[in-house]
Design a protein around this motif. Structure first.
Motif, short mmCIF file in Angstrom:
data_model
loop_
_atom_site.label_atom_id
_atom_site.label_comp_id
_atom_site.label_asym_id
_atom_site.label_seq_id
_atom_site.Cartn_x
_atom_site.Cartn_y
_atom_site.Cartn_z
N ASP A 67 3.33 12.68 39.98
CA ASP A 67 2.14 13.07 39.22
C ASP A 67 2.18 12.37 37.86
O ASP A 67 2.43 12.97 36.84
N TYR A 68 1.94 11.05 37.88
CA TYR A 68 2.02 10.24 36.68
C TYR A 68 0.90 10.56 35.72
O TYR A 68 -0.26 10.67 36.11
N ARG A 69 1.23 10.70 34.44
CA ARG A 69 0.23 10.95 33.41
C ARG A 69 -0.15 9.67 32.69
O ARG A 69 -1.26 9.54 32.20
N VAL A 70 0.80 8.74 32.61
CA VAL A 70 0.58 7.49 31.88
C VAL A 70 1.26 6.37 32.66
O VAL A 70 2.37 6.54 33.17
N TYR A 71 0.58 5.23 32.74
CA TYR A 71 1.19 4.00 33.28
C TYR A 71 1.27 3.02 32.13
O TYR A 71 0.30 2.81 31.41
N VAL A 72 2.44 2.40 31.97
CA VAL A 72 2.66 1.42 30.91
C VAL A 72 3.12 0.12 31.55
O VAL A 72 4.12 0.11 32.29
N ALA A 73 2.40 -0.97 31.28
CA ALA A 73 2.79 -2.29 31.77
C ALA A 73 3.89 -2.84 30.86
O ALA A 73 3.71 -2.88 29.64
N VAL A 74 5.01 -3.21 31.47
CA VAL A 74 6.15 -3.77 30.73
C VAL A 74 6.51 -5.12 31.33
O VAL A 74 6.21 -5.40 32.48
N ASP A 75 7.16 -5.96 30.53
CA ASP A 75 7.55 -7.28 31.03
C ASP A 75 8.75 -7.22 31.96
O ASP A 75 8.82 -7.97 32.93
N ASP A 76 9.70 -6.33 31.69
CA ASP A 76 10.93 -6.24 32.46
C ASP A 76 11.21 -4.77 32.77
O ASP A 76 11.77 -4.05 31.95
N ALA A 77 10.80 -4.33 33.96
CA ALA A 77 10.94 -2.92 34.32
C ALA A 77 12.41 -2.50 34.41
O ALA A 77 12.74 -1.37 34.07
N ASP A 78 13.28 -3.37 34.84
CA ASP A 78 14.69 -3.02 34.95
C ASP A 78 15.32 -2.78 33.58
O ASP A 78 16.03 -1.79 33.38
N ALA A 79 15.04 -3.65 32.63
CA ALA A 79 15.58 -3.48 31.27
C ALA A 79 14.98 -2.23 30.62
O ALA A 79 15.68 -1.47 29.95
N HIS A 80 13.69 -2.02 30.82
CA HIS A 80 13.03 -0.83 30.26
C HIS A 80 13.63 0.44 30.87
O HIS A 80 13.88 1.42 30.16
N HIS A 81 13.87 0.42 32.16
CA HIS A 81 14.50 1.55 32.86
C HIS A 81 15.87 1.85 32.26
O HIS A 81 16.22 3.01 32.01
N GLU A 82 16.66 0.82 32.01
CA GLU A 82 18.00 1.03 31.45
C GLU A 82 17.93 1.66 30.07
O GLU A 82 18.72 2.53 29.73
N ARG A 83 16.96 1.23 29.25
CA ARG A 83 16.79 1.82 27.92
C ARG A 83 16.45 3.30 28.06
O ARG A 83 17.01 4.15 27.37
N ALA A 84 15.50 3.63 28.93
CA ALA A 84 15.08 5.02 29.12
C ALA A 84 16.24 5.87 29.62
O ALA A 84 16.48 6.97 29.12
N ARG A 85 16.96 5.38 30.60
CA ARG A 85 18.10 6.10 31.15
C ARG A 85 19.16 6.35 30.08
O ARG A 85 19.66 7.46 29.93
N ALA A 86 19.47 5.32 29.29
CA ALA A 86 20.48 5.44 28.24
C ALA A 86 20.08 6.44 27.17
O ALA A 86 20.93 7.08 26.55
#
Length: 122
Positions: A67-86
């Motif tokens: 149930d996504y509220r926001v979609y954000v286009a990013v250049d590097d989803a893997d790097a963004h994921h690592e930042r969020a996880r950290a």
């Protein structure tokens, strides 16, 4: 000039601003405070997108993982994921490839709202 502005409400808007900055790499455009220093309204951006954040109740029930509220286009989803996880974001869907050529992942913010991030740019 933007035409659509998602508005997200949080029980602790100050904590939300801090979380969104550290976990999802949003930048603060404006913060309007009340007399006690509480956040009454904030504008946070990513690229050319902008969301508005303010105080309000948590969702009445926990939204489903898709149930996504926001979609954000990013250049590097893997790097963004690592930042969020950290930063402590709850990852509800780790990075994956879509059938339309995007690399996506999804995470919850501190109020339980689900954000989707990916390389797809409509």
């Amino acid at each position: 000039m933007r035409s659509i502005y998602p508005v997200l409400r949080y029980p602790d808007a100050r904590a939300a601003v801090d979380f969104l900055r550290s976990a999802f790499d949003l930048t603060v455009h404006e913060v309007h405070e009340g007399p006690a220093g509480e956040v009454r309204h904030a504008q946070l951006g990513y690229g050319d997108g902008l969301v508005m954040v303010g105080p309000g109740p948590a969702p009445a029930s926990r939204p489903a993982d898709d149930d996504y509220r926001v979609y954000v286009a990013v250049d590097d989803a893997d790097a963004h994921h690592e930042r969020a996880r950290a930063a402590g974001a709850e990852i509800v869907r780790p990075p994956f490839d879509t059938d339309y050529g995007s690399r996506d992942y999804a995470a919850r913010d501190l109020a339980g709202l689900v954000w989707s991030f990916g390389t797809y740019r409509p």
